[in-house]
Scaffold this active site. Structure first.
Site, PDB file in Angstrom:
ATOM      1  N   TYR A 144       2.307 -29.749  27.793  1.00 61.71           N
ATOM      2  CA  TYR A 144       1.160 -30.410  28.424  1.00 61.71           C
ATOM      3  C   TYR A 144      -0.101 -29.885  27.754  1.00 61.71           C
ATOM      4  O   TYR A 144      -0.258 -28.677  27.567  1.00 61.71           O
ATOM      5  CB  TYR A 144       1.140 -30.098  29.923  1.00 61.71           C
ATOM      6  CG  TYR A 144      -0.043 -30.659  30.679  1.00 61.71           C
ATOM      7  CD1 TYR A 144      -1.055 -29.816  31.143  1.00 61.71           C
ATOM      8  CD2 TYR A 144      -0.153 -32.018  30.942  1.00 61.71           C
ATOM      9  CE1 TYR A 144      -2.138 -30.322  31.847  1.00 61.71           C
ATOM     10  CE2 TYR A 144      -1.235 -32.533  31.651  1.00 61.71           C
ATOM     11  CZ  TYR A 144      -2.233 -31.678  32.101  1.00 61.71           C
ATOM     12  OH  TYR A 144      -3.310 -32.175  32.802  1.00 61.71           O
ATOM     13  N   ASP A 239      -1.778 -25.052  20.860  1.00 63.54           N
ATOM     14  CA  ASP A 239      -2.462 -25.105  22.153  1.00 63.54           C
ATOM     15  C   ASP A 239      -2.191 -23.777  22.866  1.00 63.54           C
ATOM     16  O   ASP A 239      -1.129 -23.578  23.455  1.00 63.54           O
ATOM     17  CB  ASP A 239      -1.940 -26.296  22.978  1.00 63.54           C
ATOM     18  CG  ASP A 239      -2.638 -26.359  24.324  1.00 63.54           C
ATOM     19  OD1 ASP A 239      -2.532 -27.418  24.990  1.00 63.54           O
ATOM     20  OD2 ASP A 239      -3.252 -25.360  24.721  1.00 63.54           O
ATOM     21  N   LYS A 267      -8.739 -21.383  30.267  1.00 64.26           N
ATOM     22  CA  LYS A 267      -8.268 -20.450  31.305  1.00 64.26           C
ATOM     23  C   LYS A 267      -8.908 -19.048  31.183  1.00 64.26           C
ATOM     24  O   LYS A 267     -10.063 -18.860  31.542  1.00 64.26           O
ATOM     25  CB  LYS A 267      -6.745 -20.410  31.280  1.00 64.26           C
ATOM     26  CG  LYS A 267      -6.122 -21.801  31.640  1.00 64.26           C
ATOM     27  CD  LYS A 267      -4.628 -21.746  31.717  1.00 64.26           C
ATOM     28  CE  LYS A 267      -4.033 -23.139  31.767  1.00 64.26           C
ATOM     29  NZ  LYS A 267      -3.933 -23.698  33.137  1.00 64.26           N
TER      30      LYS A 267
HETATM   31  P1  KE4 Z   1      -7.365 -28.013  31.840  1.00 68.00           P
HETATM   32  O1  KE4 Z   1      -7.991 -29.320  31.457  1.00 68.00           O
HETATM   33  O2  KE4 Z   1      -6.516 -28.121  33.118  1.00 68.00           O
HETATM   34  O3  KE4 Z   1      -8.360 -26.855  31.880  1.00 68.00           O
HETATM   35  O4  KE4 Z   1      -6.348 -27.559  30.685  1.00 68.00           O
HETATM   36  C1  KE4 Z   1      -5.349 -28.461  30.277  1.00 68.00           C
HETATM   37  C2  KE4 Z   1      -4.232 -27.672  29.613  1.00 68.00           C
HETATM   38  C3  KE4 Z   1      -4.131 -27.669  28.242  1.00 68.00           C
HETATM   39  N1  KE4 Z   1      -3.155 -26.975  27.611  1.00 68.00           N
HETATM   40  C4  KE4 Z   1      -2.251 -26.246  28.311  1.00 68.00           C
HETATM   41  C5  KE4 Z   1      -1.183 -25.493  27.574  1.00 68.00           C
HETATM   42  C6  KE4 Z   1      -2.311 -26.204  29.724  1.00 68.00           C
HETATM   43  O5  KE4 Z   1      -1.394 -25.478  30.414  1.00 68.00           O
HETATM   44  C7  KE4 Z   1      -3.316 -26.925  30.395  1.00 68.00           C
HETATM   45  C8  KE4 Z   1      -3.420 -26.945  31.910  1.00 68.00           C
HETATM   46  N2  KE4 Z   1      -2.415 -26.246  32.624  1.00 68.00           N
HETATM   47  C9  KE4 Z   1      -2.117 -26.756  33.937  1.00 68.00           C
HETATM   48  C10 KE4 Z   1      -0.976 -25.952  34.559  1.00 68.00           C
HETATM   49  N3  KE4 Z   1       0.086 -25.664  33.688  1.00 68.00           N
HETATM   50  C11 KE4 Z   1      -3.340 -26.726  34.821  1.00 68.00           C
HETATM   51  C12 KE4 Z   1      -3.063 -26.831  36.288  1.00 68.00           C
HETATM   52  C13 KE4 Z   1      -3.359 -28.206  36.819  1.00 68.00           C
HETATM   53  O6  KE4 Z   1      -3.170 -29.189  36.076  1.00 68.00           O
HETATM   54  O7  KE4 Z   1      -3.780 -28.253  37.997  1.00 68.00           O
END
Ligand code: KE4
Length: 432
Positions: A144, A239, A267
């Site tokens: 993701y 990523d 994060k």
């Molecule tokens: P954000 O747009 O949520 O800040 O980041 C997206 C993203 C990009 N790349 C990786 C590897 C990620 O894990 C994420 C976001 N992670 C999720 C949980 N695994 C965020 C939690 C959510 O979607 O509420």
């Protein structure tokens, strides 16, 4: 006046916010429950609106590696906010942050700050397309990279959690430019690159997957990606939104020695405030506006309060780089003890771990890609989640997410967790 219960707050929220939450995985749907509403958090603990205290392994999905409301981070935020919360103009804080990141990542000469991991990945893809003049991208099933259209194809995290194949609203013409391969499948990569090489702008990968649950790279997987992309002028994007400053003071690339062309971060670098970033070699990054033609912008990019939270966090991590070893050792101890408890009750589980991130899969087989992860018994996971929550342990409300330890987790937290697991397993043994 007693505070409202989570149930009442969730009902109210559902009236005004789709699904009652501002990010789908928070709705607890895949664990057949309704979310607890949080009042506050401190260190390794999180407190719901009814005053219940939990040991927290969600860690806000990764950012809170120092633990919640770390005094130095809170002070940095307060100090920054008192000088103004946003200017929409450059500050020295952004240069400090950029320098800190570039110094920690040998693959980076330059970095651009944004406000989320989604923005970082979305823009890295656009930059790769602009730099190479090609349009196709390769991603991996179960990974993701945020919710940008090109990347919402066979994804992990909340999409896998809700069991939806991709997302309506993504134009077919765009989805067709995204080639999705099984994670860790070297043959699939070689044949896809052979077939599409002249049209491929980039390959984007989580160097250690966290969004199908934790799935580390098999030997040769990342090495092959690096070799084959370099050979064909395809950009390799790591990523590291989860793994950045999680596994070491830097990225998984510092551990593996495999340098991507672009890296996405998020994060931890925001210390719990909205921050994302992407960076790479100067020749690529200077294609970005205003130095180059590839456009990207953001009202709150490099926000001074968010930069202050991130800088406070990264400076503490930099001074305590050796503490990662202690954090990893504590995670190994927890995972080994969890495995022992399940083995003792003959309940088949697989625990995948990398550093202080881990996932306990309810399956007897090795989990090395999304297909094998999806074989997990998600209803058993849901039952386990509810029992652990009842015993004051707050796990990810999805089988397809990572659990995280922080520097604030102590032996007492581990003991509480193992004790809660012993009690949860007794009920699991009856239904498994
Ligand atoms: P954000 O747009 O949520 O800040 O980041 C997206 C993203 C990009 N790349 C990786 C590897 C990620 O894990 C994420 C976001 N992670 C999720 C949980 N695994 C965020 C939690 C959510 O979607 O509420």
């Amino acid at each position: 006046m007693p505070s409202k219960s989570s149930k009442i707050l969730f009902r109210e929220a559902s009236r005004y916010i789709p699904g009652g939450v501002n990010s789908p995985v928070r709705a607890f749907r895949s664990v057949d429950s309704t979310p607890i509403f949080i009042e506050r958090a401190a260190g390794s603990r999180i407190y719901d609106v009814e005053g219940r205290e939990y040991v927290d392994y969600v860690s806000s999905w990764g950012p809170m590696i120092l633990g919640h409301s770390h005094p130095a981070v809170v002070r940095a935020i307060q100090k920054a906010a008192a000088r103004g919360t946003s200017y929409g103009a450059p500050t020295e804080l952004e240069t400090e942050m950029a320098k800190l990141i570039v110094d920690a990542f040998p693959s980076m000469d330059m970095v651009r700050m944004v406000s989320s991991g989604t923005e970082a990945a979305m823009t890295a893809i656009r930059l790769a397309r602009g730099y190479t003049g090609r349009e196709k991208i390769i991603k991996f099933e179960g990974c993701y990279h945020g919710h940008a259209d090109s990347l919402l194809v066979k994804v992990g995290s909340g999409v896998a959690t809700l069991g939806i194949p991709g997302s309506p609203g993504v134009p077919r013409s765009l989805a067709e430019l995204t080639i999705t391969l099984p994670y860790n499948d070297i043959e699939a990569v070689v044949s896809a690159v052979e077939q599409h090489k002249d049209g491929l702008a980039c390959v984007i990968v989580e160097p250690v997957a966290g969004n199908m649950g934790v799935v580390p790279p098999r030997k040769g997987f990342l090495e092959t990606l690096r070799k084959i992309t370099r050979r064909h002028g395809i950009l390799l994007i790591f990523d590291e939104v989860i793994t950045g400053f999680r596994l070491t003071y830097g990225g998984f690339q510092n551990i593996s020695g495999i340098e991507p062309d672009l890296t996405c971060l998020g994060k931890i670098i925001g210390g719990g405030l909205p921050v994302g970033a992407f960076g790479g070699k100067k020749a690529i990054m200077e294609k970005l506006a205003p130095s180059g033609p590839v456009y990207q912008a953001g009202t709150l990019s490099g926000n001074p309060v968010a930069m202050s939270a991130g800088l406070a966090t990264l400076n503490i991590l930099k001074k305590n780089a050796k503490a990662y070893l202690r954090l990893d050792r504590r995670t190994v101890l927890l995972c080994d003890e969890l495995q022992r408890l399940f083995d003792h009750k003959k309940i088949p589980v697989r625990i995948n771990r990398c550093g202080s991130m881990f996932t306990l899969f309810f399956t007897k087989d090795d989990v090395f890609d999304f297909t094998s992860a999806a074989k997990s018994d998600t209803s058993l996971y849901a039952h386990y989640f509810r029992k652990m929550l009842a015993n004051k342990i707050y796990l990810a409300p999805s089988q397809f997410e990572a659990a995280f330890l922080s520097f604030a987790h102590r032996d007492e937290d581990i003991e509480k967790t193992l004790h809660a697991c012993e009690k949860a397993i007794r009920t699991l043994a009856k239904i498994s």
